[in-house]
Design an enzyme around this catalytic site. Structure first.
Site, PDB file in Angstrom:
ATOM      1  N   SER A 145       0.847  -1.191   0.000  1.00  0.00           N
ATOM      2  CA  SER A 145       0.000   0.000   0.000  1.00  0.00           C
ATOM      3  C   SER A 145       0.881   1.238   0.000  1.00  0.00           C
ATOM      4  O   SER A 145       1.961   1.248   0.605  1.00  0.00           O
ATOM      5  CB  SER A 145      -0.901   0.021   1.240  1.00  0.00           C
ATOM      6  OG  SER A 145      -1.626   1.242   1.313  1.00  0.00           O
ATOM      7  N   TYR A 150      -1.977  -0.117  10.225  1.00  0.00           N
ATOM      8  CA  TYR A 150      -2.038  -0.549   8.817  1.00  0.00           C
ATOM      9  C   TYR A 150      -0.774  -0.106   8.081  1.00  0.00           C
ATOM     10  O   TYR A 150      -0.155  -0.898   7.360  1.00  0.00           O
ATOM     11  CB  TYR A 150      -3.284   0.039   8.155  1.00  0.00           C
ATOM     12  CG  TYR A 150      -3.467  -0.374   6.720  1.00  0.00           C
ATOM     13  CD1 TYR A 150      -3.929  -1.644   6.385  1.00  0.00           C
ATOM     14  CD2 TYR A 150      -3.179   0.513   5.678  1.00  0.00           C
ATOM     15  CE1 TYR A 150      -4.088  -2.027   5.061  1.00  0.00           C
ATOM     16  CE2 TYR A 150      -3.344   0.148   4.360  1.00  0.00           C
ATOM     17  CZ  TYR A 150      -3.806  -1.123   4.055  1.00  0.00           C
ATOM     18  OH  TYR A 150      -3.955  -1.494   2.731  1.00  0.00           O
TER      19      TYR A 150
END
Length: 267
Positions: A129, A142
């Protein structure tokens, strides 16, 4: 000979888009899900696999190798979101997120490496990501789990060079998928000192996903990497400003970049 591709988390979102795109181009694709029975109409087989359970990983890879004789490409796509003030996130949820986003991909890689070494060929693509390049407010766990996967790939590449096994990362920005539905959200507590900034940030994050790019961009990027003889270490896919934010992080002083992020999130 059609290449055999295994995609973890291939039942929806980015994984599904990649799988369908590759099937249309004559690849033999296998996806995975913890609950494959929910996807009877999938355009490619969905096998039972939970990246947090080593036994299911080994069983699925064994089944594919017994049927196809090889696995040419592994796409580590299964992942989970998590949001909340780090202070308020339960330790169990933090560990669960790392189990899915970091330890899970490592376990799948470990399980597929003996077969790829036997073939003396293979490609492993880790879907990370853009959030993994920076510590984002209320997405810190995250960011950390995806950033850890980015770094472990750098090490893995050097360790695998003698076996003709390639590895790379593809970091997506915001895409229009159902990721928010499966994300762990720390509850918005009335008594929390983070109630307003966390709530505002959560609304902003969901807006970004809803207005995100078409997942077909990720599928196109994956195909390009598969057809590249020597893939780069890192790829980024998404809106220009999301990719450019990584460049800014490299060139701006830390505090200037931090202020830029805080302005973006209205903190």
């Amino acid at each position: 000979m059609s290449k055999v591709v295994l995609i973890t988390g291939g039942s929806s979102g980015i994984g599904k888009s990649i799988g369908e795109y590759l099937v249309e181009r004559a690849f033999k694709v296998y996806g995975t899900s913890r609950n494959p029975e929910k996807y009877p109409d999938s355009k490619f087989p969905i096998l039972q696999l939970d990246v947090k359970t080593i036994e299911t990983i080994q069983e699925t890879i064994k089944a594919i190798v017994e049927k196809e004789g090889r696995i040419d490409v592994l796409i580590n796509n299964a992942g989970a979101g998590i949001t909340g003030a780090i202070e308020e996130l339960p330790e169990a949820e933090i560990k669960a997120n790392f189990d899915t986003n970091f330890f899970g991909p490592i376990n799948v890689i470990k399980a597929v490496l003996p077969q790829m070494r036997k073939q003396h060929s293979g490609l492993i693509i880790n879907i990370t990501s853009i959030a993994g390049y920076m510590g984002l407010p209320y997405r810190g766990i995250y960011s950390a789990s995806k950033g850890a996967l980015e770094l472990i790939t750098e090490a893995f590449r050097m360790e695998l060079k003698d076996f003709n096994i390639k590895m790379t990362n593809i970091a997506p920005g915001d895409f229009a998928t159902n990721i928010a539905a499966g994300r762990y959200h720390a509850p918005l507590l009335e008594s929390s000192p983070y109630k307003k900034p966390y709530g505002d940030t959560l609304d902003l994050m969901n807006t970004h996903v809803d207005s995100g790019s078409n997942p077909i961009m990720m599928a196109q990027a994956v195909l390009k990497v598969i057809n590249t003889k020597n893939p780069k270490v890192h790829y980024k896919v998404g809106a220009f400003m999301q990719k450019f934010s990584i460049v800014l992080k490299r060139i701006l002083p830390d505090k200037v970049y931090e202020k830029m992020l805080m302005k973006h999130y209205k903190l």
